[in-house]
Design a protein around this motif. Structure first.
Motif, mmCIF file in Angstrom:
data_model
loop_
_atom_site.group_PDB
_atom_site.id
_atom_site.type_symbol
_atom_site.label_atom_id
_atom_site.label_comp_id
_atom_site.label_asym_id
_atom_site.label_seq_id
_atom_site.Cartn_x
_atom_site.Cartn_y
_atom_site.Cartn_z
ATOM 1 N N UNK A 19 -3.223 -31.945 -39.175
ATOM 2 C CA UNK A 19 -2.836 -30.888 -39.848
ATOM 3 C C UNK A 19 -1.842 -31.256 -40.962
ATOM 4 N N UNK A 22 -3.028 -33.166 -43.618
ATOM 5 C CA UNK A 22 -3.830 -32.454 -44.785
ATOM 6 C C UNK A 22 -2.826 -31.707 -45.591
ATOM 7 N N UNK A 23 -1.787 -31.112 -44.977
ATOM 8 C CA UNK A 23 -0.650 -30.722 -45.816
ATOM 9 C C UNK A 23 -0.289 -31.567 -47.024
ATOM 10 N N UNK A 263 3.568 -23.182 -45.099
ATOM 11 C CA UNK A 263 2.904 -23.563 -43.804
ATOM 12 C C UNK A 263 4.133 -23.380 -42.729
ATOM 13 N N UNK A 266 3.840 -19.740 -41.870
ATOM 14 C CA UNK A 266 2.694 -18.953 -41.580
ATOM 15 C C UNK A 266 2.619 -18.226 -40.184
ATOM 16 N N UNK A 267 3.184 -18.396 -39.457
ATOM 17 C CA UNK A 267 3.343 -17.832 -38.207
ATOM 18 C C UNK A 267 4.011 -16.423 -38.214
ATOM 19 N N UNK A 269 2.757 -14.217 -40.039
ATOM 20 C CA UNK A 269 1.460 -13.411 -40.570
ATOM 21 C C UNK A 269 1.792 -12.887 -41.958
ATOM 22 N N UNK A 270 1.732 -11.655 -42.013
ATOM 23 C CA UNK A 270 1.997 -10.999 -43.557
ATOM 24 C C UNK A 270 3.102 -11.380 -43.942
ATOM 25 N N UNK A 272 5.211 -13.546 -43.992
ATOM 26 C CA UNK A 272 5.604 -14.905 -44.335
ATOM 27 C C UNK A 272 5.829 -14.888 -45.832
ATOM 28 N N UNK A 273 5.034 -14.110 -46.705
ATOM 29 C CA UNK A 273 4.959 -14.208 -48.289
ATOM 30 C C UNK A 273 6.546 -13.678 -48.597
ATOM 31 N N UNK B 31 -5.082 -12.242 -44.360
ATOM 32 C CA UNK B 31 -4.108 -10.945 -44.255
ATOM 33 C C UNK B 31 -3.561 -10.619 -45.518
ATOM 34 N N UNK B 32 -3.447 -11.773 -46.363
ATOM 35 C CA UNK B 32 -3.051 -11.212 -47.903
ATOM 36 C C UNK B 32 -4.078 -11.758 -48.797
ATOM 37 N N UNK B 62 -3.629 -17.695 -32.029
ATOM 38 C CA UNK B 62 -2.520 -17.759 -33.060
ATOM 39 C C UNK B 62 -3.194 -17.024 -34.056
ATOM 40 N N UNK B 63 -2.592 -16.293 -34.748
ATOM 41 C CA UNK B 63 -3.071 -15.717 -36.226
ATOM 42 C C UNK B 63 -2.339 -16.263 -37.197
ATOM 43 N N UNK B 64 -3.401 -16.787 -38.028
ATOM 44 C CA UNK B 64 -3.048 -17.890 -39.239
ATOM 45 C C UNK B 64 -3.489 -16.816 -40.559
ATOM 46 N N UNK B 65 -2.903 -16.734 -41.364
ATOM 47 C CA UNK B 65 -3.163 -15.948 -42.815
ATOM 48 C C UNK B 65 -3.843 -16.983 -43.658
ATOM 49 N N UNK B 75 -6.890 -25.620 -44.380
ATOM 50 C CA UNK B 75 -5.585 -26.234 -43.715
ATOM 51 C C UNK B 75 -5.285 -25.483 -42.512
ATOM 52 N N UNK B 78 -7.372 -26.754 -39.652
ATOM 53 C CA UNK B 78 -6.818 -27.985 -39.319
ATOM 54 C C UNK B 78 -5.674 -27.867 -38.440
ATOM 55 N N UNK B 79 -4.712 -26.804 -38.767
ATOM 56 C CA UNK B 79 -3.586 -26.380 -37.968
ATOM 57 C C UNK B 79 -4.015 -25.854 -36.752
ATOM 58 N N UNK B 82 -5.039 -28.215 -34.202
ATOM 59 C CA UNK B 82 -4.091 -29.394 -33.561
ATOM 60 C C UNK B 82 -3.476 -28.761 -32.667
#
Lengths: 568, 373
Positions: A19, A22-23, A263, A266-267, A269-270, A272-273, B31-32, B62-65, B75, B78-79, B82
């Motif tokens: 991961x 990739x980032x 990234x 990201x945890x 959720x919404x 994070x923006x 989510x966005x 795990x929730x990923x947007x 991405x 992939x996360x 892992x």
């Protein structure tokens, strides 16, 4: 920087998860796209909204050729660079004449057209769904799988692209583009072909974007209209600004930060923006000049060594008539700014151009230097008809000019500002700076060389601008109010310099309101009023001319105390 | 409290002694962006299923947007991969994101459980994708059949979205109408960002249709219906699945919905069985919102995954095999793979009476094979 690069390499080799790799790979792709944008926007100041579109175009070329025809990178990668270039050239020719926000809107239109084509040509592009099944990057049988090989490939290409960009930025192209960005009019008058420079930057940026798009699609393994959408453009723009405008290292730092930042959050959720936006805002507040600016503030680079002064080559000493103006006319709408003005300036002569505000003095200088095209009449420089020629051609023909407000780039050092005037003539920046050093020394301003232009007092700014003109070894020099704001001592100093230039054979045309400065200096005076020649003759005649007194000088005649005038 | 559910699920999973046989079930959804409403439904459905996991089975998630870009989805996958052994992934309903994730899912050997109804995600020959929502081949067949067979209309005007969702739906609608011997009198795509749909509506009506067939996202659906109601539309409207979402209906007055029908996989708020009613209540209690078909589809999908784990699946490959070969009686319908990962083969038509925002189930189409493109 080397330590940071080694740390990044160690992270990729020993610590990064798939991961993380990739980032890192995505960051490399965006760094590559941002290199091109740094050249166009950072150095050239052109806010192109087409960089994302060129990114997408490169992606689609690789996506279509890879997924539909199974072609490998030996074909797809060069074509992904070529396609954006071929689009950029005609588009650039059409839109690069536009200024600032009009240019941005026009390039945004390009992006919209490409997006519409991608969505509405499903047989070619897969339509809104895009094309799946794009193969991994393959070259002559070697395939780059995801993970470390792909990250190494992307960063390898980014390293090559960054190195090329760095050399371009530090070379004549980068310096010239900075001049175009800071003051395109001044750049043209210094002999730079502004249109060609912008087109070159636009084409280069498209090539970088195409390369990045090609690598992006190998990373994603699918190409869809999202690669042509605005968020890609915004990401590239933000990387350039946050990283440090015009800096290749800034593109790398910006890409690493901008791609990793979401990234990290990201945890959330919404939410994070919000955090992402706040972090970006903080970055801009803490580092208004970008991350590279912040680093330079924290770890100032050692002062650079000054180059040795080298006298630039001068043409054969000019003789006879250098500048001839015949019956020049120019109107702006219903206003007749110039109306049948004629003038002749001989080598070694200083001619004064006077007249009340709005009489046409600056218009005349603008027409002579190519910033305005005359409606009628002719301009001859060095015996050749230059009527209507663009500023850069006129500048290369030997005419230099100054502006009422000295136009020096604030962020540049005095040496860099003067060296910019030599860029059209010299083979390298080092050579231009050596010549610039000579010009500064010649005017007794050598000790200013490393000072930033920003904050220089008016007198020094004018001296630097004069050095700029002098560095080009022009045959004719037009000065627009060079004594404005100077003390008497500074005026005397300036007058001495101008006399010396004339003595060496340079023809000078000086616009000035300060008659105590001008009339003793010049051998001939041309007085304009409402675009027409009111008076042409020796300065003592101007002092006594009733029409000149009535229209401009006012009051009683000026006492004649000049005894060593130049002749015109 | 409702917002803490995902966190609690995560904490329970992390701290609990039994971690679903060591398998986690990441939720990768938008989510966005323009699909945030639908993506949130997906998320909620998946989380509810994980929360209500069979006794003794506590699943980590795990929730990923994923936003709306393929890059973010890949991405995210992939996360998620892992973060320890993964049993299955609740994957984005956005077709382009699914297409991007498919090769990586195959490489990582992770089943993707989605409610994406668009794009040819099950036509890629990839054994790791399972769609718990009827694809356009099913829903658009039901859509067209209801228009032609039930409403007896023969001059439909089709307005669709210029997105992957819209283009896929338009293609399947066209084929379904053709199979029924009907040619639309008008077809036009509109950009999802369009702020005024009156022009396209006027153009459509000038073709003299006898029914308006919509295949638009939620926002544009509501906008067009409002403008149609304001301009006194006299012909019936049969909309796409976006209309059935309670969040779409909430954008309109009940009176503006009179005479409007929509196709969908399910309409939990319309009831239908005690189990569906219980689901709706649990959903409301957990998230404070009304569930839609996407939530129910994702819920059913994750329930099937968890049932497979409960039945002994120890790895992602075990889960894939169970999904590919098994059958699951979910709340919305019975699910079984057609060999390509299409698990859902039923669709329903719901209609609004103009008095409430809760539609009534008026027609059910089971075992629809549709017109596969």
């Amino acid at each position: 920087m080397l330590a940071a690069a080694l740390a990044g390499l160690a992270y990729a080799l020993f610590f990064a998860s798939p991961y993380g790799l990739r980032v890192l790979t995505v960051a490399g792709v965006y760094a590559l796209a941002a290199f091109g944008f740094q050249i166009l926007f950072g150095l050239g100041g052109a806010l192109s909204m087409a960089q994302g579109a060129f990114f997408g175009l490169g992606a689609y070329v690789t996506g279509i050729l890879g997924s539909r025809y199974g072609l490998d990178a030996s074909v797809t990668f060069p074509l992904s660079l070529l396609a954006p270039l071929l689009v950029a050239l005609p588009v650039g020719l059409a839109v690069l004449r536009l200024e600032s926000h009009y240019f941005a809107l026009a390039t945004l239109g390009v992006a919209q057209v490409l997006h519409l084509l991608a969505v509405n040509l499903p047989d070619l592009t897969g339509g809104a769904n895009g094309l799946p099944g794009v193969p991994a990057f393959a070259l002559f049988g070697w395939v780059a799988p995801r993970g470390l090989p792909m990250a190494a490939l992307v960063w390898g290409v980014a390293a090559v692209g960054g190195l090329i960009g760095w050399r371009l930025a530090r070379g004549r192209l980068g310096r010239s583009l900075e001049l175009v960005r800071d003051d395109p009019l001044a750049a043209g008058c210094l002999g730079l072909d502004v249109g060609r420079l912008r087109l070159t930057a636009f084409a280069l940026s498209a090539v970088y974007a195409g390369a990045a798009g090609a690598l992006a699609v190998h990373t994603q393994r699918v190409v869809s209209p999202e690669v042509l959408e605005f968020p890609v453009m915004v990401t590239i723009l933000t990387i350039a600004v946050v990283g440090g405008r015009g800096r290749m290292v800034g593109a790398v730092l910006g890409a690493l930060l901008l791609i990793h930042l979401p990234e990290w959050f990201r945890g959330l959720e919404r939410s994070y923006l919000i955090v992402y936006g706040a972090a970006l805002l903080l970055a801009i507040l803490v580092a208004p000049n970008g991350l590279t600016g912040l680093l330079e503030r924290l770890f100032p680079p050692p002062p650079r060594a000054l180059p040795d002064a080298v006298e630039p080559p001068a043409g054969p000493r000019a003789t006879g008539e250098i500048l001839r103006v015949e019956d020049l006319s120019k109107s702006f709408g219903g206003v007749r700014a110039l109306d049948g003005v004629s003038l002749s300036v001989q080598a070694g002569a200083i001619v004064g151009l006077i007249g009340p505000n709005g009489s046409g003095k600056t218009t005349l200088i603008n027409v002579l230097s190519g910033l305005e095209r005359p409606d009628d009449g002719a301009v001859w420089i060095g015996g050749r008809d230059r009527t209507g020629a663009p500023p850069d051609q006129i500048a290369r023909a030997g005419l230099a000019r100054s502006f009422q407000a000295a136009t020096l780039p604030n962020h540049a050092s005095v040496l860099e500002a003067v060296a910019a005037a030599r860029l059209p003539f010299d083979r390298s920046v080092a050579e231009a700076e050596a010549h610039a050093r000579w010009a500064l020394d010649r005017l007794g301003a050598g000790d200013l060389a490393l000072r930033p232009c920003h904050g220089l007092p008016a007198a020094l700014r004018r001296r630097v601008e004069l050095a700029r003109a002098l560095a080009r070894r022009p045959s004719v020099l037009l000065l627009d109010e060079p004594a404005a704001g100077l003390t008497d001592a500074e005026k005397a100093d300036l007058a001495a310099h101008l006399r010396r230039l004339a003595w060496e054979g340079m023809a000078l045309l000086v616009v000035e309101h300060d008659m105590d400065f001008l009339l003793p200096l010049v051998g001939w005076v041309l007085c304009l009023d409402r675009g027409r020649t009111l008076y042409a003759g020796p300065p003592d005649g101007a002092r006594r001319d009733a029409a000149v007194i009535a229209a401009y000088l006012g009051g009683p005649a000026v006492r004649d105390d000049s005894d060593d005038e130049d002749g015109a | 409290m409702r917002r803490l559910i995902p966190l609690l699920v995560g904490l329970l999973a992390a701290a609990g002694p039994a971690r679903a046989d060591g398998l986690s079930f990441p939720v990768l959804v938008p989510l966005t962006g323009f699909l945030s409403l639908e993506g949130t439904s997906q998320r909620n459905g998946a989380l509810l299923a994980l929360k209500e996991a069979p006794a003794g089975l506590v699943a980590a998630s795990e929730v990923i947007d994923t936003g709306t870009s393929p890059e973010a989805a890949v991405t995210g996958l992939e996360r998620a991969a892992g973060g320890g052994p993964v049993g299955a992934v609740a994957a984005s309903m956005l077709g382009t994101q699914m297409l991007a994730m498919l090769p990586l899912a195959a490489e990582l050997k992770l089943p993707l459980v989605t409610v994406s109804g668009t794009a040819s995600i099950t036509e890629q020959g990839n054994p790791w994708v399972f769609r718990f929502f009827p694809g356009d081949a099913v829903t658009k067949t039901a859509h067209a059949r209801y228009v032609v067979e039930e409403l007896k209309k023969t001059r439909p005007a089709v307005i669709y979205q210029t997105t992957a969702y819209g283009q896929s739906g338009k293609t399947h609608l066209e084929a379904a109408f053709r199979a029924l011997g009907v040619n639309p009198v008008f077809q036009e795509g509109v950009d999802p960002a369009a702020k005024d749909l009156l022009p396209v509506l006027t153009k459509a009506l000038s073709a003299n249709p006898d029914v308006l067939v919509l295949h638009l996202h939620a926002g544009p659906t509501a906008l067009l219906l409002r403008q149609a109601a304001t301009s006194g539309l006299k012909i019936p409207v049969v909309a796409g699945s976006a209309m059935h979402q309670p969040s779409t209906a909430a954008l309109l007055d009940p009176a503006e919905l009179k005479g409007v029908c929509a196709e969908t996989a399910a309409s939990p708020v319309s009831g239908g069985s005690p189990a569906v009613a219980a689901f709706t209540e649990s959903y409301r209690a957990a998230f404070g919102k009304e569930p839609d078909a996407f939530a129910l589809g994702q819920y059913d999908g994750m329930r099937m995954v968890l049932a497979a784990v409960q039945a002994g699946a120890k790895s992602a490959d075990d889960v894939r095999k169970a999904l590919a070969a098994g059958r699951h009686d979910g709340l919305a319908m019975s699910y079984a793979s057609d060999g390509k990962g299409n698990m859902a083969h039923s669709a329903v038509i719901v209609c609004y009476d103009g008095k409430t925002r809760i539609p009534a189930l008026v027609k059910r189409y089971d075992n629809v094979t549709g017109v596969v493109k």
